[in-house]
Design a protein around this motif. Structure first.
Motif, PDB file in Angstrom:
ATOM      1  N   PHE A  34       1.566  12.732   0.635  1.00  0.00           N
ATOM      2  CA  PHE A  34       1.430  11.109   0.835  1.00  0.00           C
ATOM      3  C   PHE A  34       0.104  11.004   1.507  1.00  0.00           C
ATOM      4  N   PHE A  35      -0.029  11.790   2.507  1.00  0.00           N
ATOM      5  CA  PHE A  35      -1.348  11.548   3.540  1.00  0.00           C
ATOM      6  C   PHE A  35      -2.625  11.852   2.692  1.00  0.00           C
ATOM      7  N   LYS A  36      -2.605  12.971   1.891  1.00  0.00           N
ATOM      8  CA  LYS A  36      -3.694  13.169   1.131  1.00  0.00           C
ATOM      9  C   LYS A  36      -3.981  11.956   0.314  1.00  0.00           C
ATOM     10  N   MET A  37      -3.126  11.605  -0.574  1.00  0.00           N
ATOM     11  CA  MET A  37      -3.111  10.397  -1.174  1.00  0.00           C
ATOM     12  C   MET A  37      -3.671   9.227  -0.610  1.00  0.00           C
ATOM     13  N   ALA A  38      -3.053   9.017   0.522  1.00  0.00           N
ATOM     14  CA  ALA A  38      -3.414   7.912   1.405  1.00  0.00           C
ATOM     15  C   ALA A  38      -4.848   7.894   1.569  1.00  0.00           C
ATOM     16  N   SER A  39      -5.495   9.080   2.286  1.00  0.00           N
ATOM     17  CA  SER A  39      -6.768   9.321   2.352  1.00  0.00           C
ATOM     18  C   SER A  39      -7.616   9.014   1.009  1.00  0.00           C
ATOM     19  N   THR A  40      -7.224   9.395   0.199  1.00  0.00           N
ATOM     20  CA  THR A  40      -8.102   9.201  -1.114  1.00  0.00           C
ATOM     21  C   THR A  40      -8.194   7.514  -1.481  1.00  0.00           C
ATOM     22  N   VAL A  41      -6.844   7.049  -1.530  1.00  0.00           N
ATOM     23  CA  VAL A  41      -6.591   5.496  -1.864  1.00  0.00           C
ATOM     24  C   VAL A  41      -7.229   4.818  -0.987  1.00  0.00           C
ATOM     25  N   TYR A  42      -6.981   5.083   0.259  1.00  0.00           N
ATOM     26  CA  TYR A  42      -7.244   4.143   1.397  1.00  0.00           C
ATOM     27  C   TYR A  42      -8.334   4.919   2.539  1.00  0.00           C
ATOM     28  N   PRO A  43      -9.263   5.462   1.982  1.00  0.00           N
ATOM     29  CA  PRO A  43     -10.360   5.942   2.964  1.00  0.00           C
ATOM     30  C   PRO A  43     -10.678   5.218   4.107  1.00  0.00           C
ATOM     31  N   LYS A  44     -10.801   5.807   5.217  1.00  0.00           N
ATOM     32  CA  LYS A  44     -11.095   5.038   6.556  1.00  0.00           C
ATOM     33  C   LYS A  44     -12.478   4.364   6.424  1.00  0.00           C
ATOM     34  N   ARG A  45     -13.470   5.072   5.830  1.00  0.00           N
ATOM     35  CA  ARG A  45     -14.702   4.447   5.610  1.00  0.00           C
ATOM     36  C   ARG A  45     -15.076   4.319   4.160  1.00  0.00           C
ATOM     37  N   PRO A  46     -14.837   3.078   3.665  1.00  0.00           N
ATOM     38  CA  PRO A  46     -15.219   3.068   1.992  1.00  0.00           C
ATOM     39  C   PRO A  46     -16.714   3.254   1.929  1.00  0.00           C
ATOM     40  N   ILE A  93       2.213  12.682  11.602  1.00  0.00           N
ATOM     41  CA  ILE A  93       1.425  12.098  10.526  1.00  0.00           C
ATOM     42  C   ILE A  93       1.500  10.631  10.620  1.00  0.00           C
ATOM     43  N   LEU A  94       1.965  10.047  11.183  1.00  0.00           N
ATOM     44  CA  LEU A  94       2.012   8.352  11.112  1.00  0.00           C
ATOM     45  C   LEU A  94       0.565   8.137  12.043  1.00  0.00           C
ATOM     46  N   LEU A  95       0.148   8.986  13.219  1.00  0.00           N
ATOM     47  CA  LEU A  95      -0.935   8.790  13.989  1.00  0.00           C
ATOM     48  C   LEU A  95      -2.080   9.096  13.074  1.00  0.00           C
ATOM     49  N   LYS A  96      -1.993  10.334  12.420  1.00  0.00           N
ATOM     50  CA  LYS A  96      -2.947  10.543  11.270  1.00  0.00           C
ATOM     51  C   LYS A  96      -3.186   9.611  10.371  1.00  0.00           C
ATOM     52  N   LEU A  97      -2.424   9.162   9.649  1.00  0.00           N
ATOM     53  CA  LEU A  97      -2.422   7.947   8.747  1.00  0.00           C
ATOM     54  C   LEU A  97      -3.251   6.907   9.235  1.00  0.00           C
ATOM     55  N   SER A  98      -2.948   6.247  10.619  1.00  0.00           N
ATOM     56  CA  SER A  98      -3.221   5.517  11.340  1.00  0.00           C
ATOM     57  C   SER A  98      -4.776   5.572  11.540  1.00  0.00           C
ATOM     58  N   ARG A 117       0.969  -1.284  -0.091  1.00  0.00           N
ATOM     59  CA  ARG A 117      -0.153  -0.083   0.004  1.00  0.00           C
ATOM     60  C   ARG A 117       0.632   1.282   0.081  1.00  0.00           C
ATOM     61  N   TRP A 118       1.971   1.241   0.883  1.00  0.00           N
ATOM     62  CA  TRP A 118       2.835   2.262   0.895  1.00  0.00           C
ATOM     63  C   TRP A 118       3.506   2.474  -0.417  1.00  0.00           C
ATOM     64  N   LYS A 119       3.986   1.559  -0.929  1.00  0.00           N
ATOM     65  CA  LYS A 119       4.700   1.603  -2.176  1.00  0.00           C
ATOM     66  C   LYS A 119       3.962   2.244  -3.349  1.00  0.00           C
ATOM     67  N   HIS A 120       2.512   1.509  -3.314  1.00  0.00           N
ATOM     68  CA  HIS A 120       1.501   2.023  -4.353  1.00  0.00           C
ATOM     69  C   HIS A 120       1.543   3.503  -4.258  1.00  0.00           C
ATOM     70  N   ILE A 121       1.187   4.232  -3.118  1.00  0.00           N
ATOM     71  CA  ILE A 121       1.370   5.483  -2.942  1.00  0.00           C
ATOM     72  C   ILE A 121       2.558   6.174  -3.410  1.00  0.00           C
TER      73      ILE A 121
END
Length: 180
Positions: A154-166, A117-122, A79-83
């Motif tokens: 990275f955070f913005k992309m992670a939020s878009t690609v892996y949103p918390k609530r699909p 940032i790591l906490l926010k990602l999680s 997932r990280w590599k993809h982003i």
């Protein structure tokens, strides 16, 4: 006593197999990988499993748990590599994700920002599985992203690609149709 075999390559295959067996992260030949907390957990599971009888129920359960943990780690890493690749770090993705004992935090002032940032990602994305305990290795990765001025992207992309609530609309994605 020293090994009487003078061929330095005699045990090479066995060493590779052993390294692969203990391949906790991306650097199997780095013996220091057991020093990270999350690596130690997996390492201890492997040690315990290897002391059990292969036909036993405990061995099978531990073997399954080890496999599951490794698969989860591979999934998170991919997932990280993809982003990273989506952000334009195709060539650098693997080295950005590679963490060993020799890895250092580039700037101690970044440490708290990296943690935040790591906490926010999680908390705000699904880049980590629900049961995931925050891994020290990703602190190094986030630190590298801060140094590259790419952590926010990275955070913005992670939020878009892996949103918390699909399937649920996200407030920060701009105007959406009103919910009924």
């Amino acid at each position: 006593p020293l090994c009487s075999n003078n061929n330095p390559y005699a045990s090479f295959g066995a060493t590779l197999a052993r390294d692969e067996e203990q391949n906790l992260w991306s650097t199997p030949h780095d013996v220091t990988h057991t020093e990270a907390d999350d690596d130690r957990v997996l390492y201890n599971m492997i040690v315990v499993r290897n002391q059990l009888d292969k036909d036993s129920e405990e061995w099978q359960k531990l073997n399954y748990d080890i496999y599951t943990l490794r698969q989860t780690r591979k999934e998170v890493r991919s997932r990280w590599k993809h982003i990273l690749e989506d952000l334009g770090f195709q060539k650098e993705a693997d080295s950005l994700l590679s963490v060993t004992k020799l890895s250092i935090i580039s700037d101690s002032q970044n440490m708290s920002k990296a943690r935040d940032i790591l906490l926010k990602l999680s908390e705000e994305t699904n880049i980590f599985p629900t049961s995931w305990e925050l891994s020290e290795r990703y602190l190094f990765v986030v630190d590298r992203l801060i140094a590259l001025d790419a952590a926010d992207e990275f955070f913005k992309m992670a939020s878009t690609v892996y949103p918390k609530r699909p399937g649920r609309d996200r407030v920060d994605e701009g105007p959406k149709a009103p919910q009924s």
